[in-house]
Write a protein that holds these residues in place. Structure first.
Motif, mmCIF file in Angstrom:
data_model
loop_
_atom_site.group_PDB
_atom_site.id
_atom_site.type_symbol
_atom_site.label_atom_id
_atom_site.label_comp_id
_atom_site.label_asym_id
_atom_site.label_seq_id
_atom_site.Cartn_x
_atom_site.Cartn_y
_atom_site.Cartn_z
ATOM 1 N N PRO A 40 0.817 -1.223 0.000
ATOM 2 C CA PRO A 40 0.000 0.000 0.000
ATOM 3 C C PRO A 40 0.847 1.268 0.000
ATOM 4 N N GLU A 41 1.996 1.258 0.702
ATOM 5 C CA GLU A 41 2.835 2.466 0.763
ATOM 6 C C GLU A 41 3.420 2.785 -0.613
ATOM 7 N N TRP A 42 3.894 1.750 -1.312
ATOM 8 C CA TRP A 42 4.473 1.985 -2.647
ATOM 9 C C TRP A 42 3.403 2.393 -3.642
ATOM 10 N N ARG A 43 2.207 1.839 -3.477
ATOM 11 C CA ARG A 43 1.107 2.273 -4.367
ATOM 12 C C ARG A 43 0.874 3.768 -4.191
ATOM 13 N N LYS A 44 0.865 4.200 -2.926
ATOM 14 C CA LYS A 44 0.583 5.609 -2.646
ATOM 15 C C LYS A 44 1.705 6.499 -3.196
ATOM 16 N N LEU A 45 2.946 6.065 -2.977
ATOM 17 C CA LEU A 45 4.089 6.866 -3.425
ATOM 18 C C LEU A 45 4.104 6.982 -4.950
ATOM 19 N N ILE A 46 3.897 5.878 -5.642
ATOM 20 C CA ILE A 46 3.979 5.905 -7.108
ATOM 21 C C ILE A 46 2.806 6.685 -7.697
ATOM 22 N N ARG A 47 1.631 6.554 -7.127
ATOM 23 C CA ARG A 47 0.456 7.199 -7.735
ATOM 24 C C ARG A 47 0.401 8.706 -7.520
ATOM 25 N N GLN A 75 3.218 17.697 -12.303
ATOM 26 C CA GLN A 75 4.447 16.926 -12.470
ATOM 27 C C GLN A 75 4.249 15.651 -11.666
ATOM 28 N N HIS A 76 4.027 14.559 -12.375
ATOM 29 C CA HIS A 76 3.668 13.338 -11.653
ATOM 30 C C HIS A 76 4.886 12.628 -11.082
ATOM 31 N N SER A 77 5.841 12.278 -11.942
ATOM 32 C CA SER A 77 7.032 11.572 -11.446
ATOM 33 C C SER A 77 8.254 12.014 -12.231
ATOM 34 N N ILE A 420 5.340 0.210 -14.603
ATOM 35 C CA ILE A 420 5.316 0.559 -13.169
ATOM 36 C C ILE A 420 6.532 -0.059 -12.468
ATOM 37 N N ASP A 421 6.893 -1.262 -12.872
ATOM 38 C CA ASP A 421 8.067 -1.909 -12.287
ATOM 39 C C ASP A 421 9.323 -1.049 -12.511
ATOM 40 N N ARG A 422 9.460 -0.465 -13.703
ATOM 41 C CA ARG A 422 10.638 0.382 -13.987
ATOM 42 C C ARG A 422 10.619 1.647 -13.121
ATOM 43 N N VAL A 423 9.448 2.220 -12.914
ATOM 44 C CA VAL A 423 9.363 3.446 -12.106
ATOM 45 C C VAL A 423 9.698 3.119 -10.641
ATOM 46 N N LYS A 428 13.463 3.390 -6.096
ATOM 47 C CA LYS A 428 14.232 2.707 -5.041
ATOM 48 C C LYS A 428 15.721 3.003 -5.175
ATOM 49 N N LEU A 429 16.225 3.022 -6.428
ATOM 50 C CA LEU A 429 17.659 3.267 -6.639
ATOM 51 C C LEU A 429 18.068 4.667 -6.210
ATOM 52 N N ARG A 430 17.121 5.621 -6.264
ATOM 53 C CA ARG A 430 17.458 6.988 -5.857
ATOM 54 C C ARG A 430 17.704 7.091 -4.365
#
Ligand code: NAD
Length: 433
Positions: A40-47, A75-77, A420-423, A428-430
């Motif tokens: 749920p946390e990653w869903r929120k962060l990515i969206r 500016q989404h991502s 989404i996997d690439r984003v 995560k790498l950042r």
């Protein structure tokens, strides 16, 4: 003195989607996030959007009246590079639409692996109601309010519905007044100001490349295909012309004025000439070519064809018209043109859907080429641009079809899983947030 935007045109009000762009974007994301088992946390962060800006865009019209439009930049991502996405001028623009389109750009740039994130902008203005000078003033006012957010390494807009190369030229000029001349701040520019050969046709070209690839996978060749295209603007018109050039029969096109159908094939050169005639309004209103019958908007998706290309508005194929679709392949030239319910129905009907983030990614691929050429101060040959476009798009097509096979999923689910996997990986790498 008037201080509100002019009324919406009745055609656009009638077409107001019942499922919002944001609901479609949510369905696309949720399905892929389930397949990726995102927390749920990653869903929120990515969206969620990185930044959302709303500005007032006032205009004194030629008659002295004042109108005040609202402009947005979302500016989404920026996880994979500078924010990238078009600017839309339409009376239907609102924050939910711009947010949904910005997020869609994040996944499109990730899917075709260009070094950008996702963004989108818009002003709730109907450009057809303004003079050229008024349109220039609206553009300059909008850019003067958001210029601090833009830049070749920050956020790089492009044309979208209701905007074109001329609008991009005004943006280069307005941005340059504050920051110095730098054509890499927008793409989709005129060739004279650092535009790329092939950019104007690129989205339509990508639609045709992916449509013919999907047809090939079904054992069909271009001469087997009757094509119908909704929308006769940058994407739809160029796609229609390139389908015909490839040997397909384009049997129907439509624009805001209605649909035009001829089972034996339309004379596209004649239709284009009609749209672009000096004394016209830029639409196909009252077009009457030999053997052409008019089709109501409500019936257009049911035109007898093999390939159906919605290349105009969101929610064009919805639960009330999906059962009428006769095509074997739907290629999403527009962003978010199929509602989630209609998407499920098409799948059950055995219709192959090539999703927007793949089918209309030709534009952002050539925008990437344009941006690269601006940094190099070097112009590529058009043949080179087209060849590289086809190579990048076919790589993405192959990735999507093979992932769909592995997952036993639709092309849409596979495309969003890959993107989404690439984003997520880039984020995560950042490192720590
Ligand atoms: P455009 O403004 O050049 O053309 C839009 C066309 O759609 C016009 O012919 C208009 O008359 C028609 N239209 C509007 N409402 C309609 C309706 N209700 N029914 C039928 N036709 C209607 O816009 P465009 O740049 O071609 O963009 C079209 C779609 O493609 C949008 O969803 C946009 O986000 C998407 N897209 C555009 C690009 C690009 O490079 N321009 C890239 C990717 C995706």
């Amino acid at each position: 003195m008037s201080v509100v935007p002019p009324p919406l045109s009745s055609a656009l009000v009638a077409e107001q989607p019942r499922v919002s762009a944001y609901e479609i974007a949510t369905a696309n994301f949720d399905r892929a996030a389930d397949l990726l088992e995102l927390t749920p946390e990653w869903r929120k962060l990515i969206r969620s959007s990185f930044r959302e800006v709303r500005v007032e865009v006032p205009l004194y019209r030629a008659d002295g009246s004042l109108v005040v439009f609202t402009g947005y930049r979302v500016q989404h991502s920026g996880a994979r590079g500078p924010f990238k996405g078009g600017i839309r001028y339409s009376p239907l623009v609102d924050i939910d639409e711009v947010r949904a389109l910005a997020e869609t750009m994040t996944y499109k740039t990730a899917l075709v692996n260009v070094p950008f994130g996702g963004g989108k902008g818009g002003v709730n203005v109907d450009p057809r109601t303004l003079t050229t000078l008024e349109l220039e003033h609206v553009t300059r006012r909008y850019i003067s309010r958001i210029h601090l957010l833009l830049g070749p390494n920050r956020d790089v807009p492009a044309p979208d519905m209701g905007t074109n190369a001329q609008v991009m030229a005004w943006i280069v000029d307005q941005y340059g007044r504050q920051h110095g001349y730098n054509p890499a701040v927008v793409t989709g520019k005129p060739l004279e100001l650092g535009g790329s050969p092939g950019r104007e046709q690129a989205t339509g070209r990508g639609v045709v490349i992916t449509a013919l690839a999907a047809a090939r996978d079904m054992g069909l060749v271009p001469s087997d295909l009757r094509v119908a295209v909704q929308g006769f603007g940058n994407v739809g018109m160029n796609a229609a012309l390139l389908f015909a050039e490839a040997g397909c029969r384009v049997v129907a096109v439509s624009d805001v004025s209605g649909g035009y159908h001829s089972p034996s094939g339309l004379d596209l050169a004649d239709i284009r000439g009609y749209k672009e005639r000096e004394d016209g309004d830029g639409t196909l209103r009252d077009y009457a070519g030999a053997g052409v019958r008019l089709v109501e908007h409500a019936d257009f998706m049911g035109v007898d064809c093999d390939v159906l290309v919605p290349a105009a508005v969101e929610s064009a194929i919805h639960e009330d018209n999906v059962a009428s679709v006769k095509a074997r392949i739907v290629v999403e030239g527009a962003n978010l043109p199929v509602t989630p319910g209609a998407d499920r129905a098409l799948n059950e009907m055995g219709v192959l859907v090539v999703p927007d983030i793949l089918a209309n990614a030709g534009g952002v691929i050539v925008s990437y080429f344009e941006w690269s050429q601006n940094f190099q101060q070097y112009t590529w040959e058009e043949a080179d641009v087209n060849q590289r476009l086809e190579k990048m798009l076919m790589k993405a097509y192959a990735d999507v079809t093979s992932r769909a096979k592995a997952l036993g999923s639709t092309l849409r689910e596979a495309a969003f899983v890959l993107a989404i996997d690439r984003v997520v990986k880039a984020e995560k790498l950042r490192g720590s947030l």
